[in-house]
Enzyme design. Structure first.
Site, PDB file in Angstrom:
ATOM      1  N   ARG A   1      -8.073  -0.816  16.389  1.00 41.77           N
ATOM      2  CA  ARG A   1      -8.416  -0.429  15.032  1.00 41.77           C
ATOM      3  C   ARG A   1      -9.462  -1.456  14.597  1.00 41.77           C
ATOM      4  O   ARG A   1     -10.526  -1.487  15.195  1.00 41.77           O
ATOM      5  CB  ARG A   1      -7.172  -0.384  14.135  1.00 41.77           C
ATOM      6  CG  ARG A   1      -7.395   0.528  12.911  1.00 41.77           C
ATOM      7  CD  ARG A   1      -6.177   0.647  12.027  1.00 41.77           C
ATOM      8  NE  ARG A   1      -5.947  -0.564  11.247  1.00 41.77           N
ATOM      9  CZ  ARG A   1      -4.954  -0.717  10.378  1.00 41.77           C
ATOM     10  NH1 ARG A   1      -4.094   0.281  10.177  1.00 41.77           N
ATOM     11  NH2 ARG A   1      -4.794  -1.831   9.688  1.00 41.77           N
TER      12      ARG A   1
ATOM     13  N   LYS B   1       0.806  -1.232   0.000  1.00 40.53           N
ATOM     14  CA  LYS B   1       0.000   0.000   0.000  1.00 40.53           C
ATOM     15  C   LYS B   1       0.837   1.279   0.000  1.00 40.53           C
ATOM     16  O   LYS B   1       0.452   2.264  -0.594  1.00 40.53           O
ATOM     17  CB  LYS B   1      -0.990   0.004   1.159  1.00 40.53           C
ATOM     18  CG  LYS B   1      -0.351   0.039   2.523  1.00 40.53           C
ATOM     19  CD  LYS B   1      -1.382  -0.253   3.605  1.00 40.53           C
ATOM     20  CE  LYS B   1      -0.759  -0.115   4.962  1.00 40.53           C
ATOM     21  NZ  LYS B   1      -1.466  -0.884   5.984  1.00 40.53           N
TER      22      LYS B   1
HETATM   23  C1  PLP Z   1      -0.610  -1.664   6.550  1.00 41.53           C
HETATM   24  C2  PLP Z   1      -0.962  -2.957   7.133  1.00 41.53           C
HETATM   25  C3  PLP Z   1       0.039  -3.897   7.382  1.00 41.53           C
HETATM   26  C4  PLP Z   1       1.512  -3.639   7.132  1.00 41.53           C
HETATM   27  O1  PLP Z   1       2.041  -2.873   8.163  1.00 41.53           O
HETATM   28  P1  PLP Z   1       3.629  -2.575   8.230  1.00 41.53           P
HETATM   29  O2  PLP Z   1       3.808  -1.914   9.540  1.00 41.53           O
HETATM   30  O3  PLP Z   1       3.953  -1.703   7.076  1.00 41.53           O
HETATM   31  O4  PLP Z   1       4.319  -3.877   8.159  1.00 41.53           O
HETATM   32  C5  PLP Z   1      -0.349  -5.127   7.896  1.00 41.53           C
HETATM   33  N1  PLP Z   1      -1.643  -5.395   8.167  1.00 41.53           N
HETATM   34  C6  PLP Z   1      -2.636  -4.513   7.948  1.00 41.53           C
HETATM   35  C7  PLP Z   1      -4.034  -4.895   8.274  1.00 41.53           C
HETATM   36  C8  PLP Z   1      -2.323  -3.263   7.426  1.00 41.53           C
HETATM   37  O5  PLP Z   1      -3.303  -2.387   7.208  1.00 41.53           O
END
Ligand code: PLP
Length: 370
Positions: free
Chosen positions: A132, A38
Site C-alpha cells: 500500500r 477513522k
Molecule cells: C487504518 C490504519 C491503521 C489502523 O488499522 P487497524 O487494523 O484498525 O488497527 C493504522 N495505520 C494506518 C496507516 C491506517 O490507515
C-alpha cells in the site's frame, strides 16, 4: 422503550477499557499507542474514551475527521494517516503529525508550514511488502536527504503498514528491518527518530511472540481497540470487549413464505442473477436495514437467525422456528467493514449506552454528535 431504529449502541466504557488493556499490554515493552478513529468518523466521544484509556495520540485517515475532533475541543496530538497534496494547508493547520511517502506533498506541507509560521512534523512510511503506502528501503536514504533540506518540516520518525492490502503479516523479520533502517538513518544523518511506528492491530501476534521489540515504540490501533480483536486471524484478545458496538434494527414484515422465488428469474436489484435452495415453507422476516446502511456480510445476528440476503433497504432473514412480531428489535454484532459502513450511514442513529449485565441503558445526556 427506545424507539429509534436503526441505531448503533456504543458502550464507551468498553472502548475505554479496551484502550486501557492494550495501553498497559504494549506499554510493558515501551510501545505507545495511537488510537485510530477513522472507522467511527472521528467521533469525539469515542476518541476521548481512547485517550482516557491511555492512548497518547489520535490518528485518522481523513483531515475532516481531525477537524471535527478539534472543533469538539478534544486535546491530544493528532496524526493524519493519509496525506494528499491538495489538502496540504488543512494538514498543516489541523494535524500535529502526518504520515508521508511523496516528496512533492512534503514540499507543499513545508510551504504552508512556512506561511503559517509552523514546523510540521512527519513520519516517513517505509514499504515492507504489503504494497500500500511506503518508500522502498533502497530509496529511503535519498528521500530523507531531500526532506532534510526543507526548513519547515521535521522528520520525527519512521513507520510501516502491513496486513492492509497485501495481507503481509508483521513478523520479527519485518520489524527487524524497520529497526535497522531507523538505526542506519539516524547514524547517516545524525538525526533522532523518536517514533518508530511498527503497524496496526495486525501486530498483536508478533508482539505476543516477540522476546524483544527492537526500536519499535509505537503502534496505530483501530480495530483492536474498537472491536477487541487482533486482525491476522480475527481472534478476540483476552480480557477485551468485542461488543462495544451493536447494530439494532426493526422487523417490518414477518410471514411464512416459500424459500424459492416464483416466476421467471432475471437480474436482482444489484445486477446479479440469484440462485436459491428450496427449503420449503419457512418463517421469514424483513428488517428495515439495507446495503445503503452497512456491509451486510459484516453483520452477525445475536439470536439464532440466518441472513438470507439484502437489497438497498431491506434485510431478509430466515427466522427458523422463532416468530418475530413486527416492531421487534433485532441486534447484530459488527465486523470492521460493517462498523465502518454503519457509522458512515446518515440513517443510523449513534447512541451511547451503558451496559448493565448485558442490558443497554441509554445515557441521559445524548452524546450523539450526528
Ligand atoms: C487504518 C490504519 C491503521 C489502523 O488499522 P487497524 O487494523 O484498525 O488497527 C493504522 N495505520 C494506518 C496507516 C491506517 O490507515
Amino acid at each position: 422503550m427506545n424507539a429509534f431504529m436503526p441505531r448503533i449502541e456504543i458502550a464507551l466504557s468498553q472502548i475505554r477499557h479496551n484502550a486501557q488493556v492494550l495501553s498497559e499490554l504494549y506499554g510493558q515493552k515501551g510501545i505507545s499507542l495511537m488510537g485510530v478513529s477513522k472507522a467511527v468518523l472521528g467521533n469525539p466521544a469515542i476518541a476521548l474514551a481512547m485517550i482516557q484509556g491511555g492512548v497518547k495520540f489520535i490518528a485518522d485517515s481523513r483531515i475532516e475527521n481531525i477537524q471535527r475532533m478539534k472543533d469538539a475541543e478534544l486535546s491530544t496530538q493528532f496524526v493524519l494517516l493519509r496525506t494528499a497534496l491538495s489538502q496540504a494547508e488543512a494538514v498543516v493547520l489541523n494535524a500535529d503529525i502526518s504520515l508521508n511517502t511523496e516528496i512533492d506533498t512534503i514540499v507543499e506541507l513545508s510551504r504552508y508550514a512556512n506561511i503559517h509560521h509552523k514546523i510540521h512534523q512527519i513520519i516517513i512510511m517505509v514499504e515492507l511488502g504489503d504494497l500500500r503506502e511506503g518508500i522502498l528501503p533502497c530509496d529511503l536514504y535519498q528521500f530523507i536527504k531531500k526532506v532534510l533540506s526543507l526548513p519547515h518540516i521535521k522528520i520525527i520518525g519512521l513507520g510501516c503498514n502491513l496486513a492492509c492490502y497485501g495481507g503481509v503479516k508483521p513478523d520479527n523479520q519485518k520489524m527487524g528491518i524497520l529497526s535497522e533502517l531507523t538505526d542506519t538513518m539516524e547514524k547517516e544523518f545524525k538525526i533522532n527518530l523518536k517514533i518508530v511506528s511498527g503497524g496496526n492491530s495486525a501486530n498483536y501476534e508478533w508482539y505476543e511472540s516477540a522476546r524483544e521489540v527492537g526500536r519499535i515504540n509505537n503502534l496505530r490501533l483501530g480495530e483492536s481497540i474498537l472491536l477487541g480483536r487482533e486482525t491476522t486471524n480475527r481472534k478476540a484478545i483476552p480480557g477485551m470487549y468485542t461488543s462495544a458496538f451493536k447494530l439494532i434494527a426493526e422487523v417490518i414484515e414477518s410471514k411464512e413464505k416459500p424459500s424459492l422465488p416464483f416466476g421467471e428469474i432475471g437480474q436482482d436489484s444489484f445486477g446479479n442473477i440469484p440462485s436459491f435452495q428450496d427449503r420449503g415453507i419457512r418463517r421469514r422476516v424483513v428488517i428495515a436495514l439495507g446495503k445503503q446502511d452497512t456491509l451486510i456480510s459484516g453483520l452477525k445476528p445475536y439470536r439464532d437467525l440466518e441472513i438470507l440476503g439484502a437489497s438497498s433497504d431491506h434485510l431478509i432473514l430466515d427466522s427458523k422456528n422463532c416468530y418475530l412480531k413486527i416492531g421487534t428489535e433485532v441486534d447484530f454484532s459488527l465486523d470492521y467493514g460493517g462498523l465502518l459502513a454503519a457509522m458512515t450511514s446518515p440513517f443510523i442513529k449513534k447512541q451511547f449506552v451503558q451496559r448493565v449485565r448485558g442490558e443497554s441503558v441509554e445515557f441521559k445526556r445524548d452524546l450523539s454528535l450526528f
